[in-house]
Design a protein around this motif. Structure first.
Motif, PDB file in Angstrom:
ATOM      1  N   ARG A  68       5.439 -11.638   2.694  1.00 60.52           N
ATOM      2  CA  ARG A  68       4.156 -11.454   1.995  1.00 60.52           C
ATOM      3  C   ARG A  68       3.085 -10.923   2.962  1.00 60.52           C
ATOM      4  NH1 ARG A  68       3.945 -13.934  -3.054  1.00 60.52           N
ATOM      5  NH2 ARG A  68       1.783 -14.575  -2.805  1.00 60.52           N
ATOM      6  N   ASN A  69       3.117 -11.357   4.218  1.00 59.35           N
ATOM      7  CA  ASN A  69       2.182 -10.828   5.218  1.00 59.35           C
ATOM      8  C   ASN A  69       2.383  -9.326   5.414  1.00 59.35           C
ATOM      9  OD1 ASN A  69       1.269 -13.445   5.648  1.00 59.35           O
ATOM     10  ND2 ASN A  69       2.341 -13.702   7.582  1.00 59.35           N
ATOM     11  N   VAL A  70       3.636  -8.905   5.478  1.00 64.27           N
ATOM     12  CA  VAL A  70       3.939  -7.484   5.631  1.00 64.27           C
ATOM     13  C   VAL A  70       3.452  -6.714   4.399  1.00 64.27           C
ATOM     14  CG1 VAL A  70       5.855  -5.827   5.693  1.00 64.27           C
ATOM     15  CG2 VAL A  70       5.814  -7.756   7.274  1.00 64.27           C
ATOM     16  N   ALA A  71       3.677  -7.274   3.225  1.00 58.39           N
ATOM     17  CA  ALA A  71       3.219  -6.618   1.996  1.00 58.39           C
ATOM     18  C   ALA A  71       1.699  -6.449   2.011  1.00 58.39           C
ATOM     19  CB  ALA A  71       3.666  -7.427   0.776  1.00 58.39           C
ATOM     20  N   GLU A  72       0.990  -7.498   2.407  1.00 57.57           N
ATOM     21  CA  GLU A  72      -0.478  -7.406   2.486  1.00 57.57           C
ATOM     22  C   GLU A  72      -0.914  -6.340   3.480  1.00 57.57           C
ATOM     23  OE1 GLU A  72      -1.832 -11.365   3.393  1.00 57.57           O
ATOM     24  OE2 GLU A  72      -1.387 -12.089   1.366  1.00 57.57           O
ATOM     25  N   ALA A  73      -0.249  -6.278   4.632  1.00 53.90           N
ATOM     26  CA  ALA A  73      -0.610  -5.278   5.654  1.00 53.90           C
ATOM     27  C   ALA A  73      -0.359  -3.864   5.144  1.00 53.90           C
ATOM     28  CB  ALA A  73       0.169  -5.529   6.935  1.00 53.90           C
ATOM     29  N   PHE A  74       0.757  -3.642   4.471  1.00 51.45           N
ATOM     30  CA  PHE A  74       1.040  -2.303   3.952  1.00 51.45           C
ATOM     31  C   PHE A  74       0.003  -1.891   2.918  1.00 51.45           C
ATOM     32  CE2 PHE A  74       4.829  -1.959   6.311  1.00 51.45           C
ATOM     33  CZ  PHE A  74       5.330  -0.680   6.155  1.00 51.45           C
ATOM     34  N   LEU A  75      -0.414  -2.829   2.082  1.00 49.86           N
ATOM     35  CA  LEU A  75      -1.453  -2.501   1.092  1.00 49.86           C
ATOM     36  C   LEU A  75      -2.811  -2.297   1.760  1.00 49.86           C
ATOM     37  CD1 LEU A  75      -0.593  -4.863  -1.898  1.00 49.86           C
ATOM     38  CD2 LEU A  75      -0.348  -2.366  -1.777  1.00 49.86           C
ATOM     39  N   GLN A  76      -3.166  -3.195   2.656  1.00 54.37           N
ATOM     40  CA  GLN A  76      -4.468  -3.121   3.322  1.00 54.37           C
ATOM     41  C   GLN A  76      -4.628  -1.816   4.100  1.00 54.37           C
ATOM     42  OE1 GLN A  76      -5.135  -6.226   6.190  1.00 54.37           O
ATOM     43  NE2 GLN A  76      -7.148  -5.457   6.763  1.00 54.37           N
ATOM     44  N   HIS A  77      -3.592  -1.430   4.834  1.00 52.17           N
ATOM     45  CA  HIS A  77      -3.672  -0.234   5.680  1.00 52.17           C
ATOM     46  C   HIS A  77      -3.212   1.029   4.961  1.00 52.17           C
ATOM     47  CE1 HIS A  77      -4.640  -2.633   9.195  1.00 52.17           C
ATOM     48  NE2 HIS A  77      -3.602  -3.410   8.941  1.00 52.17           N
ATOM     49  N   GLU A  78      -2.690   0.844   3.736  1.00 55.20           N
ATOM     50  CA  GLU A  78      -2.146   1.965   2.950  1.00 55.20           C
ATOM     51  C   GLU A  78      -1.095   2.725   3.757  1.00 55.20           C
ATOM     52  OE1 GLU A  78      -5.461   4.259   1.485  1.00 55.20           O
ATOM     53  OE2 GLU A  78      -6.211   2.575   0.303  1.00 55.20           O
ATOM     54  N   TRP A  79      -0.211   1.964   4.420  1.00 55.88           N
ATOM     55  CA  TRP A  79       0.799   2.555   5.283  1.00 55.88           C
ATOM     56  C   TRP A  79       1.878   3.273   4.484  1.00 55.88           C
ATOM     57  CZ3 TRP A  79       1.427  -2.298   8.800  1.00 55.88           C
ATOM     58  CH2 TRP A  79       0.501  -2.239   9.849  1.00 55.88           C
ATOM     59  N   THR A  80       2.255   4.413   4.983  1.00 53.42           N
ATOM     60  CA  THR A  80       3.392   5.198   4.515  1.00 53.42           C
ATOM     61  C   THR A  80       4.102   5.703   5.763  1.00 53.42           C
ATOM     62  OG1 THR A  80       2.179   7.273   4.526  1.00 53.42           O
ATOM     63  CG2 THR A  80       2.098   5.973   2.465  1.00 53.42           C
ATOM     64  N   ARG A  81       5.189   6.409   5.589  1.00 53.52           N
ATOM     65  CA  ARG A  81       5.869   7.008   6.743  1.00 53.52           C
ATOM     66  C   ARG A  81       4.901   7.914   7.495  1.00 53.52           C
ATOM     67  NH1 ARG A  81      10.661   7.090   7.342  1.00 53.52           N
ATOM     68  NH2 ARG A  81      11.339   7.254   5.197  1.00 53.52           N
ATOM     69  N   ALA A  82       4.090   8.677   6.759  1.00 56.86           N
ATOM     70  CA  ALA A  82       3.132   9.601   7.388  1.00 56.86           C
ATOM     71  C   ALA A  82       2.105   8.856   8.241  1.00 56.86           C
ATOM     72  CB  ALA A  82       2.438  10.432   6.315  1.00 56.86           C
ATOM     73  N   SER A  83       1.790   7.626   7.876  1.00 60.64           N
ATOM     74  CA  SER A  83       0.819   6.834   8.642  1.00 60.64           C
ATOM     75  C   SER A  83       1.270   6.610  10.079  1.00 60.64           C
ATOM     76  CB  SER A  83       0.608   5.460   8.003  1.00 60.64           C
ATOM     77  OG  SER A  83       0.240   5.564   6.663  1.00 60.64           O
ATOM     78  N   PHE A  84       2.568   6.570  10.280  1.00 55.69           N
ATOM     79  CA  PHE A  84       3.120   6.273  11.608  1.00 55.69           C
ATOM     80  C   PHE A  84       3.502   7.534  12.381  1.00 55.69           C
ATOM     81  CE2 PHE A  84       4.024   2.528   8.985  1.00 55.69           C
ATOM     82  CZ  PHE A  84       3.435   1.540   9.756  1.00 55.69           C
ATOM     83  N   ALA A  85       3.473   8.683  11.723  1.00 60.14           N
ATOM     84  CA  ALA A  85       3.988   9.922  12.320  1.00 60.14           C
ATOM     85  C   ALA A  85       3.283  10.294  13.619  1.00 60.14           C
ATOM     86  CB  ALA A  85       3.909  11.065  11.319  1.00 60.14           C
ATOM     87  N   ASP A  86       1.984  10.111  13.680  1.00 61.75           N
ATOM     88  CA  ASP A  86       1.235  10.511  14.875  1.00 61.75           C
ATOM     89  C   ASP A  86       1.079   9.391  15.901  1.00 61.75           C
ATOM     90  OD1 ASP A  86       0.884  13.104  13.937  1.00 61.75           O
ATOM     91  OD2 ASP A  86      -0.954  12.586  12.870  1.00 61.75           O
ATOM     92  N   LEU A  87       1.681   8.231  15.636  1.00 60.48           N
ATOM     93  CA  LEU A  87       1.594   7.106  16.563  1.00 60.48           C
ATOM     94  C   LEU A  87       2.822   7.092  17.468  1.00 60.48           C
ATOM     95  CD1 LEU A  87       0.468   4.233  14.156  1.00 60.48           C
ATOM     96  CD2 LEU A  87      -0.964   5.772  15.505  1.00 60.48           C
ATOM     97  N   ASN A  88       2.611   6.852  18.754  1.00 62.83           N
ATOM     98  CA  ASN A  88       3.770   6.702  19.635  1.00 62.83           C
ATOM     99  C   ASN A  88       4.404   5.331  19.383  1.00 62.83           C
ATOM    100  OD1 ASN A  88       2.556   4.667  21.306  1.00 62.83           O
ATOM    101  ND2 ASN A  88       1.622   6.243  22.593  1.00 62.83           N
TER     102      ASN A  88
END
Length: 189
Positions: free
Chosen positions: A90-110
């Motif tokens: 549930r914590n992970v679910a909240e974080a994904f919603l809060q940050h609106e994370w998608t695969r593209a969200s991580f693309a520019d992060l090392n």
């Protein structure tokens, strides 16, 4: 033919696996959130136990942030998740919603930036973050020495050594330590 590793011991194992099973490949998951949930389910469990719980969870619930937050905690526990893992999912679910994370969200992060972002979530440690890098994002140069299977594979191929020595050995596999890790898991049996 495959690109060889500059390590005779690992290369001999890779050649054996290729001869028997063909090549192993690392691919990014279709759904990064689902893959992170899988990693949480897998934490500190045998492969068989994790598979059983994961199958029950995936049959019972849609694996989306919204669906897992709307599901009653008891429903998640009935799939085999402990109270603690129910909280983590549930914590992970909240974080994904809060940050609106998608695969593209991580693309520019090392890799370190992804690890830092994920380990800010209660229930996601270094091991889970590295599994996410490898299996959700398909990052090519991750060495999850925290994983028991990796350490067992290293011991099978190289003999007893500590994590520091394992990291030293793995340095020669850069920039393909993720692929090497797939072969180490095979060596672990």
């Amino acid at each position: 033919m495959h690109d060889p590793f500059d390590d005779d011991i690992l290369q001999a194992h890779v050649d054996d696996v290729w001869a028997t099973n063909g090549p192993l490949a690392l691919e990014a998951a279709d759904d990064p959130f689902e893959r992170l949930v899988t990693s949480i389910v897998n934490q500190q469990l045998s492969v068989a136990s994790a598979r059983t719980i994961r199958n029950r969870l995936f049959e019972t619930c849609d694996i989306t942030p919204q669906a897992l937050l709307q599901a009653e905690p008891e429903r998640l526990r009935n799939c085999g998740l402990s109270r603690q893992k129910t909280e983590y999912v549930r914590n992970v679910a909240e974080a994904f919603l809060q940050h609106e994370w998608t695969r593209a969200s991580f693309a520019d992060l090392n890799d370190e930036m992804v690890i830092d972002a994920l380990t800010d979530i209660r229930g996601v440690g270094i091991w889970t973050a590295k599994m996410f890098l490898m299996f959700a994002l398909g990052r090519p140069d991750v060495f999850p020495v925290e994983d028991l299977g990796i350490r067992n594979g290293m011991t099978t191929l190289y003999g007893e050594s500590d994590r520091s020595r394992m990291r030293e050995i793995a340095d020669s596999w850069r920039p393909r330590r993720s692929l090497a890790s797939l072969y180490l898991w095979r060596a672990a049996g």
